[in-house]
Scaffold this motif. Structure first.
Motif, PDB file in Angstrom:
ATOM      1  N   ASP A 186       0.799  -1.232   0.000  1.00 19.00           N
ATOM      2  CA  ASP A 186       0.000   0.000   0.000  1.00 19.00           C
ATOM      3  C   ASP A 186       0.828   1.278   0.000  1.00 19.00           C
ATOM      4  O   ASP A 186       0.309   2.353   0.295  1.00 19.00           O
ATOM      5  N   GLY A 187       2.117   1.191  -0.322  1.00 22.71           N
ATOM      6  CA  GLY A 187       2.956   2.387  -0.270  1.00 22.71           C
ATOM      7  C   GLY A 187       2.441   3.518  -1.132  1.00 22.71           C
ATOM      8  O   GLY A 187       2.354   4.676  -0.688  1.00 22.71           O
ATOM      9  N   GLU A 188       2.071   3.226  -2.368  1.00 21.56           N
ATOM     10  CA  GLU A 188       1.556   4.258  -3.262  1.00 21.56           C
ATOM     11  C   GLU A 188       0.259   4.842  -2.723  1.00 21.56           C
ATOM     12  O   GLU A 188       0.031   6.056  -2.775  1.00 21.56           O
ATOM     13  N   ALA A 189      -0.612   3.976  -2.217  1.00 20.30           N
ATOM     14  CA  ALA A 189      -1.906   4.429  -1.719  1.00 20.30           C
ATOM     15  C   ALA A 189      -1.759   5.322  -0.487  1.00 20.30           C
ATOM     16  O   ALA A 189      -2.504   6.290  -0.320  1.00 20.30           O
ATOM     17  N   ARG A 190      -0.803   5.001   0.375  1.00 18.93           N
ATOM     18  CA  ARG A 190      -0.608   5.839   1.564  1.00 18.93           C
ATOM     19  C   ARG A 190      -0.206   7.253   1.172  1.00 18.93           C
ATOM     20  O   ARG A 190      -0.700   8.239   1.731  1.00 18.93           O
ATOM     21  N   LEU A 191       0.703   7.368   0.198  1.00 18.12           N
ATOM     22  CA  LEU A 191       1.114   8.702  -0.231  1.00 18.12           C
ATOM     23  C   LEU A 191      -0.037   9.418  -0.927  1.00 18.12           C
ATOM     24  O   LEU A 191      -0.278  10.601  -0.672  1.00 18.12           O
ATOM     25  N   ALA A 192      -0.752   8.714  -1.798  1.00 17.57           N
ATOM     26  CA  ALA A 192      -1.901   9.329  -2.480  1.00 17.57           C
ATOM     27  C   ALA A 192      -2.922   9.830  -1.465  1.00 17.57           C
ATOM     28  O   ALA A 192      -3.447  10.946  -1.584  1.00 17.57           O
ATOM     29  N   ASP A 193      -3.176   9.026  -0.446  1.00 18.15           N
ATOM     30  CA  ASP A 193      -4.140   9.395   0.588  1.00 18.15           C
ATOM     31  C   ASP A 193      -3.699  10.660   1.319  1.00 18.15           C
ATOM     32  O   ASP A 193      -4.524  11.510   1.675  1.00 18.15           O
ATOM     33  N   ALA A 227      -8.144  -0.086  -4.806  1.00 21.28           N
ATOM     34  CA  ALA A 227      -8.903  -0.713  -3.719  1.00 21.28           C
ATOM     35  C   ALA A 227      -8.500  -0.137  -2.364  1.00 21.28           C
ATOM     36  O   ALA A 227      -9.351   0.117  -1.497  1.00 21.28           O
ATOM     37  N   ALA A 228      -7.203   0.083  -2.179  1.00 23.94           N
ATOM     38  CA  ALA A 228      -6.728   0.651  -0.913  1.00 23.94           C
ATOM     39  C   ALA A 228      -7.247   2.068  -0.717  1.00 23.94           C
ATOM     40  O   ALA A 228      -7.587   2.469   0.404  1.00 23.94           O
ATOM     41  N   LEU A 229      -7.314   2.838  -1.786  1.00 21.39           N
ATOM     42  CA  LEU A 229      -7.824   4.210  -1.683  1.00 21.39           C
ATOM     43  C   LEU A 229      -9.326   4.221  -1.438  1.00 21.39           C
ATOM     44  O   LEU A 229      -9.833   5.045  -0.669  1.00 21.39           O
ATOM     45  N   VAL A 231       5.891  19.713  -8.772  1.00 15.67           N
ATOM     46  CA  VAL A 231       5.792  20.269  -7.417  1.00 15.67           C
ATOM     47  C   VAL A 231       6.807  19.595  -6.507  1.00 15.67           C
ATOM     48  O   VAL A 231       7.476  20.252  -5.709  1.00 15.67           O
ATOM     49  N   HIS A 232       6.935  18.270  -6.636  1.00 13.64           N
ATOM     50  CA  HIS A 232       7.872  17.502  -5.816  1.00 13.64           C
ATOM     51  C   HIS A 232       8.441  16.359  -6.644  1.00 13.64           C
ATOM     52  O   HIS A 232       7.766  15.816  -7.523  1.00 13.64           O
ATOM     53  N   ARG A 233       9.685  15.977  -6.320  1.00 20.44           N
ATOM     54  CA  ARG A 233      10.270  14.731  -6.816  1.00 20.44           C
ATOM     55  C   ARG A 233      10.910  14.014  -5.642  1.00 20.44           C
ATOM     56  O   ARG A 233      11.655  14.622  -4.872  1.00 20.44           O
ATOM     57  N   PHE A 234      10.603  12.723  -5.506  1.00 21.91           N
ATOM     58  CA  PHE A 234      11.163  11.890  -4.452  1.00 21.91           C
ATOM     59  C   PHE A 234      11.764  10.630  -5.064  1.00 21.91           C
ATOM     60  O   PHE A 234      11.553  10.325  -6.240  1.00 21.91           O
ATOM     61  N   GLY A 235      12.459   9.872  -4.234  1.00 19.14           N
ATOM     62  CA  GLY A 235      13.058   8.625  -4.691  1.00 19.14           C
ATOM     63  C   GLY A 235      12.244   7.396  -4.332  1.00 19.14           C
ATOM     64  O   GLY A 235      12.604   6.283  -4.726  1.00 19.14           O
ATOM     65  N   SER A 236      11.140   7.587  -3.575  1.00 15.71           N
ATOM     66  CA  SER A 236      10.288   6.465  -3.189  1.00 15.71           C
ATOM     67  C   SER A 236       8.952   7.011  -2.705  1.00 15.71           C
ATOM     68  O   SER A 236       8.797   8.225  -2.509  1.00 15.71           O
ATOM     69  N   TYR A 237       8.006   6.101  -2.468  1.00 15.90           N
ATOM     70  CA  TYR A 237       6.700   6.518  -1.939  1.00 15.90           C
ATOM     71  C   TYR A 237       6.767   6.812  -0.448  1.00 15.90           C
ATOM     72  O   TYR A 237       5.800   7.296   0.129  1.00 15.90           O
ATOM     73  N   GLU A 238       7.918   6.542   0.145  1.00  9.16           N
ATOM     74  CA  GLU A 238       8.160   6.939   1.543  1.00  9.16           C
ATOM     75  C   GLU A 238       8.969   8.235   1.599  1.00  9.16           C
ATOM     76  O   GLU A 238       9.501   8.593   2.641  1.00  9.16           O
TER      77      GLU A 238
END
Length: 199
Positions: free
Chosen positions: A33-40, A61-63, A176-183
């Protein structure tokens, strides 16, 4: 309108391991759920979210489970079937990004395009897809994208950050932002997570 084949379609059987891989992880109870947590975290509760290239449905589904109004879209019939079998309550449209009509399905607070969708788009369609995602946003809406920067997957392309940023700007969006992971790790040369908004 006739759309060019995506790299995913052209890869054919070479990409069938994707669905099996995540089915095994879900069955084991792995955290997927890493992607979903960030999206949320990017939207208020009850936001309208579009998941483009929703695959086997895990992010959508997670969202939805987190209380959002989610529209999922996945052109691959095998992945749609897997999604229905795994998440029975999740409706999945059979469209790719360029087949989505903003007048019919627009107005999203967030468009999620993760799971390497961008490196599997049809050749030369990246700017058109980004412009379509822009048009699908509600005022103040954003895009969450994530992909490997090099062609590490069967049939995928290498998509360098400077080229992606140029395509984003040409499509009327901005980074707006760039990161190296969903964390939210710092940017690296392997994977990029982007938050985009209208320019």
């Amino acid at each position: 309108m006739s759309l060019p084949p995506t790299r995913w379609e052209l890869a054919g059987e070479g990409n069938r391991g994707y669905g099996e891989h995540f089915a095994e992880r879900v069955a084991r109870g792995d955290d997927v759920d890493g992607e979903a947590r960030l999206a949320d975290a990017l939207v208020p509760r009850g936001a309208r979210i579009l998941d483009v290239g929703s695959g086997m449905g895990r992010v959508a589904a997670a969202l939805a489970a987190r209380g959002h109004d989610v529209v999922a879209t996945e052109p691959d019939p095998e992945l749609r079937a897997q999604s229905q079998a795994t998440y029975a309550g999740l409706e999945v449209l059979p469209h790719e990004a360029l087949a989505l009509d903003p007048e019919q399905v627009g107005g999203f607070d967030l468009v999620v395009v993760v799971g390497n969708v961008f490196i599997y788009l049809g050749e030369g369609t990246e700017r058109a897809v980004l412009a379509r995602l822009r048009d699908l946003l509600a005022p103040g809406g954003r895009v969450l994208a994530g992909f490997h920067l090099s062609a590490v997957k069967t049939g995928s392309r290498t998509y360098p950050p400077d080229e992606f940023v140029a395509d984003v700007a040409a499509a009327g969006l901005r980074v707006v932002h760039r990161f190296g992971s969903y964390e939210l790790h710092e940017p690296n040369d392997e994977y990029a997570v982007w938050v985009l908004a209208r320019d």
